[in-house]
Write an enzyme that holds these catalytic residues in place. Sequence first.
Site, PDB file in Angstrom:
ATOM      1  N   CYS A 107       0.788  -1.276   0.157  1.00  0.00           N
ATOM      2  CA  CYS A 107      -0.241  -0.197   0.028  1.00  0.00           C
ATOM      3  C   CYS A 107       0.810   1.360  -0.079  1.00  0.00           C
ATOM      4  O   CYS A 107       2.099   1.421   0.440  1.00  0.00           O
ATOM      5  CB  CYS A 107      -0.906   0.009   1.225  1.00  0.00           C
ATOM      6  SG  CYS A 107      -2.038  -1.517   1.348  1.00  0.00           S
ATOM      7  N   ARG A 167       4.823  -0.935  -5.558  1.00  0.00           N
ATOM      8  CA  ARG A 167       4.277  -1.992  -4.688  1.00  0.00           C
ATOM      9  C   ARG A 167       3.546  -2.751  -4.795  1.00  0.00           C
ATOM     10  O   ARG A 167       2.746  -3.633  -4.027  1.00  0.00           O
ATOM     11  CB  ARG A 167       3.999  -0.824  -3.263  1.00  0.00           C
ATOM     12  CG  ARG A 167       5.108  -0.148  -2.803  1.00  0.00           C
ATOM     13  CD  ARG A 167       4.588   1.030  -1.960  1.00  0.00           C
ATOM     14  NE  ARG A 167       5.770   1.404  -1.125  1.00  0.00           N
ATOM     15  CZ  ARG A 167       5.856   1.372   0.155  1.00  0.00           C
ATOM     16  NH1 ARG A 167       5.068   0.686   0.664  1.00  0.00           N
ATOM     17  NH2 ARG A 167       6.821   2.017   0.785  1.00  0.00           N
ATOM     18  N   TRP A 193      -3.878  -2.465  -1.612  1.00  0.00           N
ATOM     19  CA  TRP A 193      -4.310  -3.741  -1.781  1.00  0.00           C
ATOM     20  C   TRP A 193      -5.397  -4.328  -0.865  1.00  0.00           C
ATOM     21  O   TRP A 193      -5.421  -3.900   0.508  1.00  0.00           O
ATOM     22  CB  TRP A 193      -2.901  -4.766  -1.390  1.00  0.00           C
ATOM     23  CG  TRP A 193      -2.091  -5.258  -2.468  1.00  0.00           C
ATOM     24  CD1 TRP A 193      -0.696  -4.865  -2.766  1.00  0.00           C
ATOM     25  CD2 TRP A 193      -2.374  -5.840  -3.800  1.00  0.00           C
ATOM     26  NE1 TRP A 193      -0.268  -5.044  -3.958  1.00  0.00           N
ATOM     27  CE2 TRP A 193      -1.357  -5.743  -4.549  1.00  0.00           C
ATOM     28  CE3 TRP A 193      -3.722  -6.284  -4.089  1.00  0.00           C
ATOM     29  CZ2 TRP A 193      -1.293  -6.264  -5.702  1.00  0.00           C
ATOM     30  CZ3 TRP A 193      -3.490  -7.040  -5.354  1.00  0.00           C
ATOM     31  CH2 TRP A 193      -2.400  -7.261  -6.250  1.00  0.00           C
ATOM     32  N   ASN A 231      -2.501   2.272   6.212  1.00  0.00           N
ATOM     33  CA  ASN A 231      -1.655   1.001   5.759  1.00  0.00           C
ATOM     34  C   ASN A 231      -1.701   0.293   6.989  1.00  0.00           C
ATOM     35  O   ASN A 231      -1.537   0.791   8.229  1.00  0.00           O
ATOM     36  CB  ASN A 231      -0.122   1.241   5.324  1.00  0.00           C
ATOM     37  CG  ASN A 231      -0.297   1.922   3.906  1.00  0.00           C
ATOM     38  OD1 ASN A 231      -1.189   2.094   3.447  1.00  0.00           O
ATOM     39  ND2 ASN A 231       1.068   2.467   3.700  1.00  0.00           N
ATOM     40  N   GLY A 232      -1.758  -1.018   7.006  1.00  0.00           N
ATOM     41  CA  GLY A 232      -1.546  -2.067   8.064  1.00  0.00           C
ATOM     42  C   GLY A 232      -3.039  -2.772   8.421  1.00  0.00           C
ATOM     43  O   GLY A 232      -3.880  -2.553   7.432  1.00  0.00           O
ATOM     44  N   GLU A 281      17.933 -22.465   8.107  1.00  0.00           N
ATOM     45  CA  GLU A 281      18.087 -20.753   7.647  1.00  0.00           C
ATOM     46  C   GLU A 281      19.004 -20.034   8.451  1.00  0.00           C
ATOM     47  O   GLU A 281      19.760 -19.238   7.955  1.00  0.00           O
ATOM     48  CB  GLU A 281      16.652 -20.531   7.594  1.00  0.00           C
ATOM     49  CG  GLU A 281      16.534 -19.064   7.118  1.00  0.00           C
ATOM     50  CD  GLU A 281      16.831 -18.875   5.896  1.00  0.00           C
ATOM     51  OE1 GLU A 281      17.141 -17.513   5.323  1.00  0.00           O
ATOM     52  OE2 GLU A 281      17.166 -19.680   5.133  1.00  0.00           O
ATOM     53  N   LYS A 288      22.109 -17.849   6.588  1.00  0.00           N
ATOM     54  CA  LYS A 288      22.391 -16.500   6.665  1.00  0.00           C
ATOM     55  C   LYS A 288      23.683 -16.307   7.110  1.00  0.00           C
ATOM     56  O   LYS A 288      24.374 -15.264   6.797  1.00  0.00           O
ATOM     57  CB  LYS A 288      21.238 -15.942   7.882  1.00  0.00           C
ATOM     58  CG  LYS A 288      19.711 -15.634   6.989  1.00  0.00           C
ATOM     59  CD  LYS A 288      20.038 -14.839   5.814  1.00  0.00           C
ATOM     60  CE  LYS A 288      18.935 -15.036   4.878  1.00  0.00           C
ATOM     61  NZ  LYS A 288      19.159 -16.277   4.024  1.00  0.00           N
ATOM     62  N   GLU A 329      26.258 -17.024   4.617  1.00  0.00           N
ATOM     63  CA  GLU A 329      26.114 -16.243   3.507  1.00  0.00           C
ATOM     64  C   GLU A 329      26.905 -14.719   3.673  1.00  0.00           C
ATOM     65  O   GLU A 329      27.398 -14.332   2.815  1.00  0.00           O
ATOM     66  CB  GLU A 329      24.734 -16.003   2.964  1.00  0.00           C
ATOM     67  CG  GLU A 329      24.132 -17.073   2.258  1.00  0.00           C
ATOM     68  CD  GLU A 329      22.538 -16.914   1.988  1.00  0.00           C
ATOM     69  OE1 GLU A 329      22.121 -16.984   0.793  1.00  0.00           O
ATOM     70  OE2 GLU A 329      21.777 -16.205   2.996  1.00  0.00           O
ATOM     71  N   HIS A 346      24.222 -38.161  16.593  1.00  0.00           N
ATOM     72  CA  HIS A 346      24.612 -39.213  15.757  1.00  0.00           C
ATOM     73  C   HIS A 346      25.761 -38.408  14.994  1.00  0.00           C
ATOM     74  O   HIS A 346      25.841 -38.609  13.798  1.00  0.00           O
ATOM     75  CB  HIS A 346      23.448 -39.232  14.841  1.00  0.00           C
ATOM     76  CG  HIS A 346      22.343 -40.267  15.468  1.00  0.00           C
ATOM     77  ND1 HIS A 346      22.598 -41.700  15.817  1.00  0.00           N
ATOM     78  CD2 HIS A 346      21.257 -39.793  16.258  1.00  0.00           C
ATOM     79  CE1 HIS A 346      21.579 -41.943  16.406  1.00  0.00           C
ATOM     80  NE2 HIS A 346      20.722 -40.887  16.650  1.00  0.00           N
ATOM     81  N   LYS A 404      21.661 -12.285  -6.529  1.00  0.00           N
ATOM     82  CA  LYS A 404      20.310 -12.625  -5.933  1.00  0.00           C
ATOM     83  C   LYS A 404      19.487 -13.630  -6.655  1.00  0.00           C
ATOM     84  O   LYS A 404      18.755 -14.025  -6.017  1.00  0.00           O
ATOM     85  CB  LYS A 404      19.685 -10.985  -6.168  1.00  0.00           C
ATOM     86  CG  LYS A 404      18.281 -10.835  -5.517  1.00  0.00           C
ATOM     87  CD  LYS A 404      18.499 -10.823  -3.893  1.00  0.00           C
ATOM     88  CE  LYS A 404      17.168 -10.826  -3.260  1.00  0.00           C
ATOM     89  NZ  LYS A 404      16.959 -11.282  -1.908  1.00  0.00           N
TER      90      LYS A 404
END
Length: 614
Positions: free
Chosen positions: A2, A27, A75, A101-102, A487, A491, A494, A510, A609
């Site tokens: 939005c 957006r 939106w 917004n929100g 993840e 990070k 990376e 193990h 990317k």
Amino acid sequence: MCGIVGYVGPRNATSILIGGLRKLEYRGYDSAGIALLDQGQLELRRSPGKLRDLEEVLEENPVKGSKQGIGHTRWATHGRPTKDNAHPHRDARERVVVVHNGIIENYLEIKKDLLAAGDTFRSDTDSEVIAHLVAREIDQGHPLEQAVLRIIPRLEGIFAFCAMSIDEPGKIVGTRLGPPMVVGAGDGENFLASDVTALLEHTRQVIFMEDHETVVITAEEIRLLDDDGQPKPVQKQRIAWDPILAEKGGYRHFMLKEIHEQAGAINETMAGRFSLEQGKVFFAKEEFPLTDEDLRSIDRVCLIACGTSWHACLVAKFLLEKFVGLPTEVDYASEFRYRDPLITDKTLITIVTQSGETADTLAALREAKTRGARSIAICNVMGSTATREAEGTILTHCGPEIGVASTKAFTAQLVALYLMALRMGAARGRLKQDTVCEHLLQLAKLPSLVERCLEDDSKIQELAREFKDATDFLYLGRGVNYPIALEGALKLKEISYIHAEGYPAGEMKHGPIALIDETLPVVSLAPKDAVFDKMMANMEEVKARGGTLIAVTTEDAGDLDGKADFILEVPKTTPELTPILLVLPLQLLSYHIALLRGCDVDQPRNLAKSVTVE
């Protein structure tokens, strides 16, 4: 996402608002509108569709000479994309107008009270209650800024909104708790927007508002207030005419900006896709073309992705098997077509890709389609190859992600997959309406919980200083949180170039347990859930071997002092949504360690990317 634009000054407000909204079109939105104060009259022009549709409305019914207004691209969240549901919204007597917004999580409760008090409503949105509440405060004699400040405690959720009143021409009041808000300082004119890109055509002097700040703008003045209405110093920043610098929004790196955009990204991914009142998930046909009958014929789901998106799929496997009751496989896209996958016309292939151009993922999609599979893409880029080749695409709408290491795209993918699982579970009769409604209610609260997680990272910065020179990390998790261990480790690898591994905690004995000594930091994901006690036992195993233990847990887990060397807490939510909160401190930890090590946070070495080759 939005967009909001506001203007007070000597120029034609209509052209400034439309121009600013055009800068925010990237957006995504499904309706648009502007409100103008013109000679003591409040004029609204709204339309579903794109800005060109709104411009046609303005050509047919122009407003000439207005020097003040607010505009919005929306939106749909609460209510379908119609003229009545488009912003701006008015109070019952058409004296106050707002853009927002929100999500106002408790709007149904507020709306019920207002209806009982005699107010009438024109829309199905949560946003309209703001205009009604502000108007009631003004009727009691409070000026506009005080009216806004007085209603904020009544609003639950995350929000940024601007308000105007015909009783106080020449003034706009904006406030922020979650979604961004930027003030533009001009010469005899001032601006408000949800993104600095909407302002750069007119001014280089901006103020990036913080949460819990309210701003009052007139043509000649900018006043910043705290929650108690006390004045705060106005600190302007000069933005160079460099779109890339401007887009950082005051943050040092894109990655940090994008970490802090995650509440908004989640909100935008949810937008228009569910109804709390009906307890249903809605996808447009082009997003999810499978009918309920189609879904009842599916006998297996195969999730395909690479990298961070693959971790999102691992979380989704737990959701799909629980909510939908279908066997679910997760495949690396790079491996999928080099075996002989058992794919039929009753298999649903779901590819997950941030860019929509990942070569391995596209190759896997094409292979599955040749075998007759149904296909859905979860993607952030409209018009990408994935969106063109899959039967349907659930767009994540999280906006451009510039940092190479994915953050907000990952959490948005999890939300999209969560909604897909609820939609399928309801279609197959596995989830009843009241169950879906309860899950959606918790999902609606998630953006505000994300904001809480990101409010203060001082403890994480302290951890980063403690471990910036570590050579190895071990991340442990169980169940639906095991992929978050993967993840978190990814990070760190990376962007800081520290070797890190993620493991299911039960597998530690193990093999990885051999690595544990006093030099190895171990990050344990230990929310209060069904496997909490088992996770505690794994943590004891780490401590018994001298490992340094960092526990990431939920606020309801109780006292972990003595069981961990460092403790990071996130808010309590449902087990299915907890992974989204647990990943946030891991993202920040990676960022701060990389920063201290002098690494290029936004463009780490050897990474791209979008991986468009095999």
